[in-house]
Design a protein around this motif. Structure first.
Motif, PDB file in Angstrom:
ATOM      1  N   SER A  66       0.882  -1.209   0.001  1.00  0.00           N
ATOM      2  CA  SER A  66       0.050  -0.186   0.022  1.00  0.00           C
ATOM      3  C   SER A  66       0.934   1.187   0.059  1.00  0.00           C
ATOM      4  O   SER A  66       0.294   2.199  -0.122  1.00  0.00           O
ATOM      5  N   GLY A  67       2.116   1.098  -0.049  1.00  0.00           N
ATOM      6  CA  GLY A  67       2.997   2.317   0.130  1.00  0.00           C
ATOM      7  C   GLY A  67       3.354   2.674   1.505  1.00  0.00           C
ATOM      8  O   GLY A  67       4.191   3.456   1.913  1.00  0.00           O
ATOM      9  N   GLN A  68       2.576   2.146   2.658  1.00  0.00           N
ATOM     10  CA  GLN A  68       2.810   2.547   3.925  1.00  0.00           C
ATOM     11  C   GLN A  68       3.792   1.472   4.567  1.00  0.00           C
ATOM     12  O   GLN A  68       3.788   0.304   4.238  1.00  0.00           O
ATOM     13  N   LEU A  69       4.191   2.006   5.913  1.00  0.00           N
ATOM     14  CA  LEU A  69       4.656   0.945   6.839  1.00  0.00           C
ATOM     15  C   LEU A  69       3.643  -0.006   7.356  1.00  0.00           C
ATOM     16  O   LEU A  69       2.481   0.626   7.869  1.00  0.00           O
ATOM     17  N   TYR A 102       2.501  15.293 -16.145  1.00  0.00           N
ATOM     18  CA  TYR A 102       2.030  16.269 -16.613  1.00  0.00           C
ATOM     19  C   TYR A 102       2.111  17.311 -15.389  1.00  0.00           C
ATOM     20  O   TYR A 102       2.077  16.834 -14.270  1.00  0.00           O
ATOM     21  N   ALA A 132      -9.542  11.790   3.281  1.00  0.00           N
ATOM     22  CA  ALA A 132      -8.673  11.422   4.594  1.00  0.00           C
ATOM     23  C   ALA A 132      -9.055  12.738   5.313  1.00  0.00           C
ATOM     24  O   ALA A 132      -9.344  12.397   6.592  1.00  0.00           O
ATOM     25  N   LYS A 133      -9.103  13.973   4.746  1.00  0.00           N
ATOM     26  CA  LYS A 133      -9.124  15.162   5.816  1.00  0.00           C
ATOM     27  C   LYS A 133     -10.553  15.152   6.249  1.00  0.00           C
ATOM     28  O   LYS A 133     -10.689  15.708   7.304  1.00  0.00           O
ATOM     29  N   GLN A 170      -6.028  12.425  -6.512  1.00  0.00           N
ATOM     30  CA  GLN A 170      -5.279  12.634  -5.570  1.00  0.00           C
ATOM     31  C   GLN A 170      -5.889  13.709  -4.522  1.00  0.00           C
ATOM     32  O   GLN A 170      -5.778  13.593  -3.421  1.00  0.00           O
ATOM     33  N   HIS A 171      -6.433  14.576  -5.238  1.00  0.00           N
ATOM     34  CA  HIS A 171      -7.267  15.767  -4.246  1.00  0.00           C
ATOM     35  C   HIS A 171      -8.304  14.987  -3.489  1.00  0.00           C
ATOM     36  O   HIS A 171      -8.603  15.139  -2.472  1.00  0.00           O
ATOM     37  N   PRO A 218      -4.768  16.968 -10.867  1.00  0.00           N
ATOM     38  CA  PRO A 218      -4.297  15.552 -10.267  1.00  0.00           C
ATOM     39  C   PRO A 218      -5.831  15.403  -9.315  1.00  0.00           C
ATOM     40  O   PRO A 218      -5.815  15.481  -8.098  1.00  0.00           O
ATOM     41  N   ARG A 243      -8.780  11.872  -2.635  1.00  0.00           N
ATOM     42  CA  ARG A 243      -8.114  11.109  -1.575  1.00  0.00           C
ATOM     43  C   ARG A 243      -7.888  11.826  -0.391  1.00  0.00           C
ATOM     44  O   ARG A 243      -8.023  11.499   0.677  1.00  0.00           O
ATOM     45  N   MET A 244      -7.122  12.995  -0.719  1.00  0.00           N
ATOM     46  CA  MET A 244      -6.456  13.693   0.352  1.00  0.00           C
ATOM     47  C   MET A 244      -7.894  14.293   1.069  1.00  0.00           C
ATOM     48  O   MET A 244      -8.071  14.137   2.321  1.00  0.00           O
ATOM     49  N   SER A 289       7.368   2.297  -4.336  1.00  0.00           N
ATOM     50  CA  SER A 289       8.741   2.891  -4.394  1.00  0.00           C
ATOM     51  C   SER A 289       9.989   2.091  -4.245  1.00  0.00           C
ATOM     52  O   SER A 289      11.116   2.229  -4.150  1.00  0.00           O
TER      53      SER A 289
END
Lengths: 456, 269
Positions: free
Chosen positions: A94-97, A367, A436-437, A429-430, A426, A432-433, A343
């Motif tokens: 997932s990209g997280q620890l 882009y 979460a917020k 991405q917006h 994006p 998703r953020m 990553s």
């Protein structure tokens, strides 16, 4: 009985290039068990499982590594026999620890001794079958990884009358579900029978996109003499047709209410891979420790559909598929639309990893984002009926209250809006953020309200 | 003649209205404690809200009428608290000013980027996908979410690393809650010795990704006999509740993670 179900077209959606031809005709190849496996304990949605093994323990295939840490959680089992090298926080897909158990395989791949004969599940009560699904560590294999047993036990007052088996596989590049439908259609049928027995659903739909005629005919053959009301629904090929809420609409013309669950409209959606995993868990008492992964893209030596153990590192998967070809630009776990760019390739695959996509640098286009030109193409593309353009602007301005009012939480993060946006904003991405917020603000608000209540 | 009538009408209306207002001001007036205005004038008037009230006026009213503590104004600090205390005759509690510090030293010179990042330039967005290509999972990503949250511009991004200027910091702690990696702490301004790392990885793993990270060699903690610096989860942690005066410990760190930074007004980082 097979009827061709009524076909309703959910709103929105896009038509990306599908790129499935490189792997769709390749039979599934079993991959030898690699030397080291990295099994994440947070593969599913909900609470990460609690490890029950420690460094130095010897385990065999199918032995539990971790137990559920809550109602929405799952068992995690050892994918092969070997020694536990470590239980620690590591990078996950997932990209997280996250908590990861590293196993050094001993090469013998011994399983648990078989204690009971294959169960005659037809005589067992539904409750026991669900227990077996839980014990098998079965989670939704379409990508979200929602623990299956939770879905199978609707709360009091909710009735599930429609079972939908998801074989749409609308993500470009991926062919894992397609190969399951062709090679294991009989097993899918058995899975449907078990689910049918647990839920007592009155109607079963099997949804497949119309660009997979071979899968449709295989399923038609397998379900020829199915007792019960069943329809193989040939849905229109578009993205995101295979998303849960969109598929429910395609099959039943019912919309899941905002913030609601499929069970609110009496439906349950299971991926074809999950159906086969349920068969393993119930009939053979075999926990979910392997799955089919499509390793593809123009930067992989030999694209393949691989049957691999959970915890197999991406590095081993890539090596098994002929290594990296040319100049790779991006490694994505999952499909190109909803997958997570990695990553590092020293990461173990999950029960939900349906694909590993290696794209060359030439295919990656970066882009820079420009201001919204108000064309409304994102609004047309959004399958949830949201206004991505306004949402994105509000989230960019950190105006999360307005984003909540515009129902950002109903976004399914499919990426159709960003695919269409001519200004290359994006948008996902917006979202998703923003999601979460908004959730974070909601929790803070509830905590504050709780404190006030305590004080008064 | 016409001109005269118009003048009289307009002027007459004005006079009548003025009379009504004069009467209303006399009989409907609300008595305001003059101290409220006096205290309000002492407050900075930037309405930052860090005192917990809806602006400086509201805080002034609460001080005078409801006895709110007078040292809540972070931008004003002890100076203004003293002035308010003098004006309304209340003892000033003596607390040391708190300043923010970013516990990471891994700027672009110390940390090599592993992958390209093309996502949103916001720390919490990058954290959702595991970071922005800086290989350390604990360190500062340098995408300036804290700097944007700072109401007075006290945070600078220098070579991909956030640095707080303690002289500008107004102790509002907004940056503390914004940082998704929880790297920012509020500390008493007189503390000057810091372990600028938050990585809980083991030493060899830290060394792989960062040339100035804490490798948990425990030399600093031993040098001070665990008084003021202690080891916790592969990381040396400074106990800011007690002053640490022995500057010799800084030289002990092989990674140069320990650093002396003096906080306080008039001092620049």
């Amino acid at each position: 009985m097979i009827t061709l179900g009524a076909l309703f077209n959910p709103r929105g959606g896009i038509h990306p290039a599908y790129h499935k031809d490189s792997t769709e005709s390749l039979p599934v190849e079993a991959m030898p068990v690699p030397k080291s496996l990295y099994v994440a304990l947070n593969q599913h949605l909900g609470a990460p499982s609690k490890p029950v093994v420690k460094k130095g323990d010897v385990v065999v295939r199918g032995q539990p590594l971790a137990e559920p840490a809550g109602y929405v959680s799952s068992w995690v089992h050892a994918p092969t026999s070997g020694v536990i090298r470590s239980v620690e926080s590591r990078l996950t897909a997932s990209g997280q620890l996250g908590p990861v158990v590293e196993i050094e395989a001993d090469g013998r791949d011994e399983g648990l001794p078989c204690t009971s004969a294959p169960a005659e599940w037809r005589n067992l009560p539904a409750r026991e079958l669900v227990e077996m699904v839980l014990a098998g560590g079965v989670i939704g294999m379409g990508g979200a990884g929602f623990p299956t047993q939770v879905k199978l036990l609707p709360p009091q007052g909710k009735v599930i009358h429609t079972l939908i088996i998801n074989g749409a596989e609308c993500e470009p590049y991926l062919t894992a579900d397609y190969r399951i439908m062709i090679e294991q259609s009989e097993k899918i049928r058995q899975g449907v029978e078990i689910l049918h027995r647990i839920l007592n659903a009155t109607k079963v739909f099997i949804a497949v996109e119309d660009n997979k005629p071979a899968a449709i005919s295989a399923l038609e053959k397998a379900f020829r003499d199915f007792a019960g009301e069943l329809a193989i629904v040939v849905v229109k090929t578009k993205y995101p047709q295979g998303a849960e809420k969109q598929l429910i609409y395609s099959c039943t013309r019912r919309e899941v209410p905002s913030g609601g669950l499929p069970m609110d409209v009496g439906a349950l959606v299971e991926n074809v891979g999950t159906a086969t995993a349920i068969v393993d868990a119930v009939v053979a008492h075999r926990p979910l420790v392997e799955r089919i992964v499509t390793v593809t893209g123009d930067a992989i030596g030999q694209p393949k559909n691989v049957l691999a153990r959970t915890g197999t590192s991406f590095r081993d998967l890539i090596a098994f598929c002929g290594g990296i070809r040319g100049n790779p630009g991006k490694v994505i776990c999952g499909g190109p639309m909803m997958g997570v760019a990695q990553s590092s390739i020293d990461v173990g695959m999950n029960k939900t990893t349906s694909g590993l996509l290696l794209l060359s640098r030439a295919q990656i286009q970066q882009y820079s984002s420009m201001p919204c030109i108000g064309c409304g193409r994102c609004v047309q593309a959004c399958p949830s009926g949201l206004l991505p353009c306004f949402l994105s602007e509000n989230i960019e301005a950190e105006n999360y209250g307005e984003a909540e009012a515009l129902n950002v939480l109903d976004c399914i993060e499919c990426g159709a809006c960003a695919f269409e946006c001519p200004a290359h904003r994006p948008l996902v991405q917006h979202m998703r953020m923003g999601k979460a917020k908004v959730l974070q603000r909601r929790r803070q608000r509830e905590a504050k309200a709780g404190q006030k209540e305590k004080a008064s | 003649m016409e001109l005269l009538i118009q003048t009289l009408i307009i002027g007459g209306t004005g006079l009548v209205c003025a009379a009504i207002l004069a009467v209303a001001a006399r009989f409907l007036s609300v008595h305001e404690d003059p101290r409220v205005e006096a205290v309000g004038n002492l407050l900075p008037g930037i309405n930052c809200g860090t005192c917990g009230f809806a602006g400086c006026g509201e805080y002034a009213r609460d001080i005078v009428l409801h006895g709110a503590p007078i040292n809540l104004c972070k931008p004003g600090g002890s100076e203004i608290a003293a002035k308010i205390g003098a004006s309304i005759g209340v003892q000033v509690p003596t607390d040391e000013r708190q300043v923010a510090i970013v516990l990471c030293k891994g700027d672009d010179g110390a940390v090599k980027r592993g992958v390209d990042y093309n996502g949103l330039l916001d720390c919490s967005a990058a954290q959702q996908i595991g970071g922005n290509g800086k290989p350390c999972r604990y360190g500062c990503m340098g995408l300036a979410s804290c700097a944007r949250s700072c109401p007075v511009g006290a945070i600078e991004i220098r070579k991909g690393l956030a640095i707080v200027h303690p002289d500008l910091c107004i102790s509002c702690a907004k940056c503390v809650s914004v940082c998704p990696r929880k790297l920012i702490r509020m500390i008493p301004e007189s503390r000057s010795i810091h372990v600028l790392c938050s990585s809980m990885d083991r030493g060899p793993d830290v060394r792989k990704v960062c040339s100035v990270g804490c490798i948990a060699c425990t030399l600093c903690a031993k040098a001070v006999n665990n008084q003021g610096i202690s080891m916790k989860n592969n990381l040396a942690v400074v106990d800011y509740s007690v002053p640490l005066s022995d500057e010799g410990v800084i030289a002990k760190c092989p990674q140069h993670t320990l650093e002396k930074r003096v906080g306080g007004k008039g001092v620049c980082a």
